[in-house]
Design a protein around this motif. Structure first.
Motif, PDB file in Angstrom:
ATOM      1  N   ASN A 126     -19.102 -26.595 -80.328  1.00  0.00           N
ATOM      2  CA  ASN A 126     -18.913 -26.469 -81.777  1.00  0.00           C
ATOM      3  C   ASN A 126     -19.177 -25.026 -82.210  1.00  0.00           C
ATOM      4  N   MET A 127     -18.130 -24.338 -82.630  1.00  0.00           N
ATOM      5  CA  MET A 127     -18.276 -22.936 -83.026  1.00  0.00           C
ATOM      6  C   MET A 127     -19.164 -22.788 -84.259  1.00  0.00           C
ATOM      7  N   ARG A 128     -19.335 -23.861 -85.024  1.00  0.00           N
ATOM      8  CA  ARG A 128     -20.154 -23.803 -86.232  1.00  0.00           C
ATOM      9  C   ARG A 128     -21.602 -24.232 -85.980  1.00  0.00           C
ATOM     10  N   TYR A 129     -21.999 -24.331 -84.732  1.00  0.00           N
ATOM     11  CA  TYR A 129     -23.401 -24.602 -84.414  1.00  0.00           C
ATOM     12  C   TYR A 129     -24.258 -23.519 -85.069  1.00  0.00           C
ATOM     13  N   HIS A 130     -25.393 -23.904 -85.616  1.00  0.00           N
ATOM     14  CA  HIS A 130     -26.139 -23.015 -86.503  1.00  0.00           C
ATOM     15  C   HIS A 130     -26.489 -21.663 -85.885  1.00  0.00           C
ATOM     16  N   ASN A 131     -26.849 -21.638 -84.601  1.00  0.00           N
ATOM     17  CA  ASN A 131     -27.206 -20.370 -83.966  1.00  0.00           C
ATOM     18  C   ASN A 131     -26.048 -19.378 -83.964  1.00  0.00           C
ATOM     19  N   GLU A 132     -24.865 -19.857 -83.569  1.00  0.00           N
ATOM     20  CA  GLU A 132     -23.706 -18.970 -83.493  1.00  0.00           C
ATOM     21  C   GLU A 132     -23.210 -18.598 -84.883  1.00  0.00           C
ATOM     22  N   LEU A 133     -23.256 -19.547 -85.804  1.00  0.00           N
ATOM     23  CA  LEU A 133     -22.814 -19.271 -87.170  1.00  0.00           C
ATOM     24  C   LEU A 133     -23.693 -18.204 -87.822  1.00  0.00           C
ATOM     25  N   PHE A 134     -24.991 -18.307 -87.577  1.00  0.00           N
ATOM     26  CA  PHE A 134     -25.932 -17.335 -88.145  1.00  0.00           C
ATOM     27  C   PHE A 134     -25.678 -15.938 -87.565  1.00  0.00           C
ATOM     28  N   LYS A 135     -25.446 -15.857 -86.259  1.00  0.00           N
ATOM     29  CA  LYS A 135     -25.186 -14.565 -85.623  1.00  0.00           C
ATOM     30  C   LYS A 135     -23.926 -13.911 -86.187  1.00  0.00           C
ATOM     31  N   LEU A 136     -22.919 -14.742 -86.481  1.00  0.00           N
ATOM     32  CA  LEU A 136     -21.663 -14.212 -86.983  1.00  0.00           C
ATOM     33  C   LEU A 136     -21.756 -13.803 -88.452  1.00  0.00           C
ATOM     34  N   LEU A 137     -22.288 -14.698 -89.278  1.00  0.00           N
ATOM     35  CA  LEU A 137     -22.301 -14.458 -90.720  1.00  0.00           C
ATOM     36  C   LEU A 137     -23.388 -13.482 -91.150  1.00  0.00           C
ATOM     37  N   ILE A 138     -24.567 -13.612 -90.559  1.00  0.00           N
ATOM     38  CA  ILE A 138     -25.694 -12.775 -90.961  1.00  0.00           C
ATOM     39  C   ILE A 138     -25.867 -11.581 -90.019  1.00  0.00           C
ATOM     40  N   GLY A 139     -25.805 -11.848 -88.729  1.00  0.00           N
ATOM     41  CA  GLY A 139     -25.981 -10.783 -87.757  1.00  0.00           C
ATOM     42  C   GLY A 139     -24.743  -9.922 -87.563  1.00  0.00           C
ATOM     43  N   LYS A 140     -23.590 -10.411 -88.052  1.00  0.00           N
ATOM     44  CA  LYS A 140     -22.316  -9.688 -87.958  1.00  0.00           C
ATOM     45  C   LYS A 140     -21.960  -9.351 -86.512  1.00  0.00           C
ATOM     46  N   ASP A 141     -22.270 -10.303 -85.615  1.00  0.00           N
ATOM     47  CA  ASP A 141     -22.073 -10.048 -84.190  1.00  0.00           C
ATOM     48  C   ASP A 141     -21.267 -11.162 -83.549  1.00  0.00           C
ATOM     49  N   TRP A 142     -20.550 -10.828 -82.505  1.00  0.00           N
ATOM     50  CA  TRP A 142     -19.755 -11.776 -81.721  1.00  0.00           C
ATOM     51  C   TRP A 142     -19.939 -11.374 -80.264  1.00  0.00           C
ATOM     52  N   LYS A 143     -20.997 -11.871 -79.641  1.00  0.00           N
ATOM     53  CA  LYS A 143     -21.373 -11.434 -78.302  1.00  0.00           C
ATOM     54  C   LYS A 143     -21.167 -12.548 -77.288  1.00  0.00           C
ATOM     55  N   TYR A 144     -20.423 -12.250 -76.239  1.00  0.00           N
ATOM     56  CA  TYR A 144     -20.177 -13.238 -75.198  1.00  0.00           C
ATOM     57  C   TYR A 144     -21.352 -13.318 -74.226  1.00  0.00           C
ATOM     58  N   CYS A 145     -21.504 -14.509 -73.598  1.00  0.00           N
ATOM     59  CA  CYS A 145     -22.616 -14.777 -72.677  1.00  0.00           C
ATOM     60  C   CYS A 145     -22.082 -15.384 -71.384  1.00  0.00           C
ATOM     61  N   ASP A 146     -22.991 -15.623 -70.453  1.00  0.00           N
ATOM     62  CA  ASP A 146     -22.597 -16.224 -69.177  1.00  0.00           C
ATOM     63  C   ASP A 146     -22.299 -17.711 -69.297  1.00  0.00           C
ATOM     64  N   HIS A 147     -22.855 -18.374 -70.311  1.00  0.00           N
ATOM     65  CA  HIS A 147     -22.618 -19.794 -70.526  1.00  0.00           C
ATOM     66  C   HIS A 147     -22.935 -20.117 -71.984  1.00  0.00           C
ATOM     67  N   GLY A 148     -22.690 -21.373 -72.370  1.00  0.00           N
ATOM     68  CA  GLY A 148     -22.936 -21.781 -73.746  1.00  0.00           C
ATOM     69  C   GLY A 148     -21.700 -21.633 -74.612  1.00  0.00           C
ATOM     70  N   ILE A 149     -21.865 -21.727 -75.917  1.00  0.00           N
ATOM     71  CA  ILE A 149     -20.737 -21.671 -76.839  1.00  0.00           C
ATOM     72  C   ILE A 149     -19.960 -20.362 -76.699  1.00  0.00           C
ATOM     73  N   MET A 150     -20.686 -19.267 -76.523  1.00  0.00           N
ATOM     74  CA  MET A 150     -20.038 -17.962 -76.416  1.00  0.00           C
ATOM     75  C   MET A 150     -19.786 -17.563 -74.959  1.00  0.00           C
ATOM     76  N   ASP A 151     -19.558 -18.552 -74.109  1.00  0.00           N
ATOM     77  CA  ASP A 151     -19.215 -18.330 -72.706  1.00  0.00           C
ATOM     78  C   ASP A 151     -18.024 -17.367 -72.618  1.00  0.00           C
ATOM     79  N   PHE A 152     -18.154 -16.348 -71.779  1.00  0.00           N
ATOM     80  CA  PHE A 152     -17.089 -15.339 -71.684  1.00  0.00           C
ATOM     81  C   PHE A 152     -15.806 -15.886 -71.075  1.00  0.00           C
ATOM     82  N   THR A 153     -15.862 -17.090 -70.477  1.00  0.00           N
ATOM     83  CA  THR A 153     -14.658 -17.697 -69.921  1.00  0.00           C
ATOM     84  C   THR A 153     -13.953 -18.625 -70.910  1.00  0.00           C
ATOM     85  N   HIS A 154     -14.492 -18.777 -72.110  1.00  0.00           N
ATOM     86  CA  HIS A 154     -13.834 -19.593 -73.122  1.00  0.00           C
ATOM     87  C   HIS A 154     -12.638 -18.844 -73.709  1.00  0.00           C
ATOM     88  N   LEU A 155     -11.523 -19.520 -73.754  1.00  0.00           N
ATOM     89  CA  LEU A 155     -10.316 -18.937 -74.337  1.00  0.00           C
ATOM     90  C   LEU A 155     -10.064 -19.444 -75.745  1.00  0.00           C
TER      91      LEU A 155
END
Length: 214
Positions: A126-155
């Motif tokens: 869920n892209m709207r999971y609170h952790n990722e939503l907060f990073k995007l809206l408040i932190g103004k960041d979009w950082k990929y990771c090795d796993h999880g919602i922001m997994d770098f292999t997600h297309l």
């Protein structure tokens, strides 16, 4: 895209929360992205039947062969024509569709592989999971990771609404589309106060969906 540097548990994690969505009378089951077969192995404790899998990682696919009846090794798109028509009672995608270039088209082709009462069952982050939503809206960041919602292999990235739309546009009837793995954090409650608690989807890490042919 390099899948070899994933955490050690990536291909061997049993998604126990997804077991409840399997129809009780399902006998022929396919798991796309079956890893080493651990999820199907859990299903076999309560279900008798025929179990198929598709796994792109050769070592994991080889391990799955000792558990499943038939395993294809490679990209799932390459084996769509090798799957029998009107055959499967359930087809699982546990955090797989978001890794595909065009999952909607693949789902549309996959309909013919289901029996009349067959279902596709998926877990999608869920892209709207609170952790990722907060990073995007408040932190103004979009950082990929090795796993999880922001997994770098997600297309692809999804919300509850876009998951439903993908299935419906592929010609499915959505039976279930609900949040799973709800956070225990109080942060989503705080974030919801200004919105009068209308943003409850931010509590859920993933969405589980069950869909059948129209």
């Amino acid at each position: 895209m390099d899948y070899n540097n994933k955490p050690s548990h990536y291909y061997s994690k049993v998604r126990y929360e997804m077991l409840k969505y399997l129809p009780k009378d399902a006998k022929k089951i396919l798991e796309v992205g079956c890893g080493n077969g651990c999820f199907i192995e859990e299903i076999k404790k309560t279900h008798q039947g025929e179990f198929w899998g598709i796994e792109m990682m050769p070592d994991e696919a080889e391990a799955a062969k000792s558990i499943l009846d038939k395993v294809f090794t490679g990209m799932c798109e390459d084996f769509i024509d090798d799957l029998p028509d009107n055959y499967f009672d359930a087809i699982y995608f546990n955090d797989v569709l978001e890794h595909m270039f065009d999952p909607g088209s693949f789902l549309a082709k996959l309909k013919n592989k289901l029996t009349d009462k067959g279902v596709v069952i998926s877990s999608i982050p869920n892209m709207r999971y609170h952790n990722e939503l907060f990073k995007l809206l408040i932190g103004k960041d979009w950082k990929y990771c090795d796993h999880g919602i922001m997994d770098f292999t997600h297309l692809k990235f999804y919300t509850q609404k876009s998951i439903r739309r993908m299935y419906e546009e592929a010609g499915y009837h959505v039976q279930v589309n609900e949040g799973i793995n709800r956070t225990k954090s109080i942060k989503p409650y705080l974030y919801n106060i200004p919105f009068f608690f209308t943003q409850m989807d931010i509590f859920y890490l993933q969405y589980a969906t069950v869909a059948s042919k129209k």
